[in-house]
Design a protein around this motif. Structure first.
Motif, PDB file in Angstrom:
ATOM      1  N   VAL A  48       0.826  -1.138  -0.040  1.00  9.18           N
ATOM      2  CA  VAL A  48      -0.143   0.046  -0.120  1.00  9.18           C
ATOM      3  C   VAL A  48       0.705   1.348  -0.139  1.00  9.18           C
ATOM      4  O   VAL A  48       0.540   2.249  -0.730  1.00  9.18           O
ATOM      5  CB  VAL A  48      -1.067  -0.084   1.139  1.00  9.18           C
ATOM      6  CG1 VAL A  48      -1.600   1.305   1.158  1.00  9.18           C
ATOM      7  CG2 VAL A  48      -1.785  -1.084   1.148  1.00  9.18           C
ATOM      8  N   ALA A  49       1.919   1.481   1.014  1.00  6.37           N
ATOM      9  CA  ALA A  49       2.509   2.586   0.987  1.00  6.37           C
ATOM     10  C   ALA A  49       3.897   2.408   1.869  1.00  6.37           C
ATOM     11  O   ALA A  49       3.780   1.381   2.825  1.00  6.37           O
ATOM     12  CB  ALA A  49       1.632   3.774   1.476  1.00  6.37           C
ATOM     13  N   ALA A  50       4.801   3.049   1.966  1.00  8.91           N
ATOM     14  CA  ALA A  50       5.917   2.973   2.745  1.00  8.91           C
ATOM     15  C   ALA A  50       6.719   4.324   3.079  1.00  8.91           C
ATOM     16  O   ALA A  50       6.482   5.227   2.087  1.00  8.91           O
ATOM     17  CB  ALA A  50       7.067   2.178   2.213  1.00  8.91           C
ATOM     18  N   ILE A  51       7.275   4.456   4.128  1.00 10.16           N
ATOM     19  CA  ILE A  51       7.993   5.866   4.414  1.00 10.16           C
ATOM     20  C   ILE A  51       9.416   5.391   5.228  1.00 10.16           C
ATOM     21  O   ILE A  51       9.436   4.551   5.976  1.00 10.16           O
ATOM     22  CB  ILE A  51       7.006   6.668   5.417  1.00 10.16           C
ATOM     23  CG1 ILE A  51       7.777   7.967   5.392  1.00 10.16           C
ATOM     24  CG2 ILE A  51       6.690   6.090   6.680  1.00 10.16           C
ATOM     25  CD1 ILE A  51       6.850   9.155   6.102  1.00 10.16           C
ATOM     26  N   TYR A  52      10.293   6.246   4.942  1.00  7.54           N
ATOM     27  CA  TYR A  52      11.517   5.972   5.823  1.00  7.54           C
ATOM     28  C   TYR A  52      11.393   6.790   7.139  1.00  7.54           C
ATOM     29  O   TYR A  52      10.674   7.913   7.096  1.00  7.54           O
ATOM     30  CB  TYR A  52      12.827   6.534   4.949  1.00  7.54           C
ATOM     31  CG  TYR A  52      13.282   5.779   3.665  1.00  7.54           C
ATOM     32  CD1 TYR A  52      14.437   4.923   4.413  1.00  7.54           C
ATOM     33  CD2 TYR A  52      12.962   5.697   2.582  1.00  7.54           C
ATOM     34  CE1 TYR A  52      15.068   4.021   3.420  1.00  7.54           C
ATOM     35  CE2 TYR A  52      13.337   4.849   1.665  1.00  7.54           C
ATOM     36  CZ  TYR A  52      14.560   4.013   2.170  1.00  7.54           C
ATOM     37  OH  TYR A  52      15.255   3.199   1.048  1.00  7.54           O
ATOM     38  N   TRP A  53      12.122   6.478   8.119  1.00  5.77           N
ATOM     39  CA  TRP A  53      11.887   7.001   9.461  1.00  5.77           C
ATOM     40  C   TRP A  53      12.632   8.326   9.468  1.00  5.77           C
ATOM     41  O   TRP A  53      12.453   9.271  10.080  1.00  5.77           O
ATOM     42  CB  TRP A  53      12.553   6.235  10.484  1.00  5.77           C
ATOM     43  CG  TRP A  53      11.566   4.885  10.812  1.00  5.77           C
ATOM     44  CD1 TRP A  53      11.851   3.734  10.766  1.00  5.77           C
ATOM     45  CD2 TRP A  53      10.334   5.022  11.404  1.00  5.77           C
ATOM     46  NE1 TRP A  53      10.824   2.999  11.031  1.00  5.77           N
ATOM     47  CE2 TRP A  53       9.702   3.645  11.629  1.00  5.77           C
ATOM     48  CE3 TRP A  53       9.673   6.215  12.174  1.00  5.77           C
ATOM     49  CZ2 TRP A  53       8.739   3.723  12.518  1.00  5.77           C
ATOM     50  CZ3 TRP A  53       8.403   5.973  12.766  1.00  5.77           C
ATOM     51  CH2 TRP A  53       8.048   4.693  12.763  1.00  5.77           C
ATOM     52  N   ILE A  70       0.704   8.514   3.770  1.00  6.57           N
ATOM     53  CA  ILE A  70       1.343   7.846   4.843  1.00  6.57           C
ATOM     54  C   ILE A  70       2.158   8.952   5.629  1.00  6.57           C
ATOM     55  O   ILE A  70       2.766   9.993   4.781  1.00  6.57           O
ATOM     56  CB  ILE A  70       2.199   6.538   4.362  1.00  6.57           C
ATOM     57  CG1 ILE A  70       2.998   6.008   5.554  1.00  6.57           C
ATOM     58  CG2 ILE A  70       3.521   7.424   3.259  1.00  6.57           C
ATOM     59  CD1 ILE A  70       3.679   4.744   5.233  1.00  6.57           C
ATOM     60  N   SER A  71       2.472   8.931   6.886  1.00  7.93           N
ATOM     61  CA  SER A  71       3.227   9.918   7.573  1.00  7.93           C
ATOM     62  C   SER A  71       3.899   9.270   8.851  1.00  7.93           C
ATOM     63  O   SER A  71       3.336   8.038   9.047  1.00  7.93           O
ATOM     64  CB  SER A  71       2.333  10.991   7.811  1.00  7.93           C
ATOM     65  OG  SER A  71       1.274  10.808   8.935  1.00  7.93           O
ATOM     66  N   ARG A  72       4.694  10.061   9.629  1.00  8.97           N
ATOM     67  CA  ARG A  72       5.270   9.403  10.693  1.00  8.97           C
ATOM     68  C   ARG A  72       5.421  10.530  11.734  1.00  8.97           C
ATOM     69  O   ARG A  72       5.524  11.728  11.589  1.00  8.97           O
ATOM     70  CB  ARG A  72       6.440   8.956  10.347  1.00  8.97           C
ATOM     71  CG  ARG A  72       7.343   9.810   9.748  1.00  8.97           C
ATOM     72  CD  ARG A  72       8.790   9.121   9.504  1.00  8.97           C
ATOM     73  NE  ARG A  72       9.717   9.848   8.585  1.00  8.97           N
ATOM     74  CZ  ARG A  72      10.150  11.241   8.831  1.00  8.97           C
ATOM     75  NH1 ARG A  72      10.089  11.674   9.975  1.00  8.97           N
ATOM     76  NH2 ARG A  72      11.088  11.608   7.920  1.00  8.97           N
ATOM     77  N   SER A  77       7.427   7.083  17.777  1.00  9.17           N
ATOM     78  CA  SER A  77       7.686   5.665  17.091  1.00  9.17           C
ATOM     79  C   SER A  77       6.411   5.397  16.281  1.00  9.17           C
ATOM     80  O   SER A  77       6.201   4.218  16.363  1.00  9.17           O
ATOM     81  CB  SER A  77       8.052   4.989  18.088  1.00  9.17           C
ATOM     82  OG  SER A  77       9.609   5.079  18.485  1.00  9.17           O
ATOM     83  N   THR A  78       5.690   6.197  15.676  1.00  8.05           N
ATOM     84  CA  THR A  78       4.140   5.970  15.048  1.00  8.05           C
ATOM     85  C   THR A  78       4.445   6.406  13.875  1.00  8.05           C
ATOM     86  O   THR A  78       4.723   7.356  13.390  1.00  8.05           O
ATOM     87  CB  THR A  78       3.363   6.524  16.123  1.00  8.05           C
ATOM     88  OG1 THR A  78       3.424   6.193  17.172  1.00  8.05           O
ATOM     89  CG2 THR A  78       1.923   6.068  15.601  1.00  8.05           C
ATOM     90  N   ALA A  79       3.743   5.499  13.066  1.00 12.66           N
ATOM     91  CA  ALA A  79       3.494   5.822  11.656  1.00 12.66           C
ATOM     92  C   ALA A  79       1.974   5.871  11.507  1.00 12.66           C
ATOM     93  O   ALA A  79       1.283   5.008  12.082  1.00 12.66           O
ATOM     94  CB  ALA A  79       4.128   4.983  10.590  1.00 12.66           C
TER      95      ALA A  79
END
Length: 123
Positions: A48-53, A70-72, A77-79
């Motif tokens: 679906v989606a991905a994000i780097y920390w 997607i967000s963080r 420590s939450t996406a």
């Protein structure tokens, strides 16, 4: 070991919105990427989606069509996965994955997974 916990699923009408949360804990030093996947009954799990920390890069599946974001929040420590304009075809169990790679095949095989949260979209 890395612990991954999803939440925020539920029942929503078509056209509605829902926000999923994913909390990652444990030995997360090598889990530099957070991804969302989903799996409907009788179908394979799909990205679906991905994000780097620690990078600004984000990735989305084609079917998102600008509807999902997607967000963080690194301090927590939450996406998050904000899902708007939901469709019945979005109905699935949504899984959070902590991974060292953004490659989809690698994530499917090597990620730490949460238990999943059910999203049901009624027509």
């Amino acid at each position: 070991q890395v612990q991954v916990v999803e939440s925020g699923g539920g029942l929503v009408q078509a056209g509605g919105s829902l926000r999923l949360s994913c909390v990652v804990s444990g030995r997360t030093f090598n889990s530099r990427i957070l991804g969302w996947f989903r799996q409907a009954p009788g179908k394979e799990r799909e990205f679906v989606a991905a994000i780097y920390w620690n990078w600004d890069n984000t990735y989305y599946a084609d079917f998102v069509k600008g509807r999902f974001t997607i967000s963080r929040d690194n301090a927590k420590s939450t996406a998050y996965l904000q899902m708007n304009s939901l469709k019945p075809e979005d109905t699935a169990v949504y899984y959070c994955a902590a991974s060292a790679s953004v490659d989809v095949a690698t994530m499917l095989k090597s990620s730490y997974w949460g238990q999943g949260t059910q999203v049901t979209v009624s027509s």
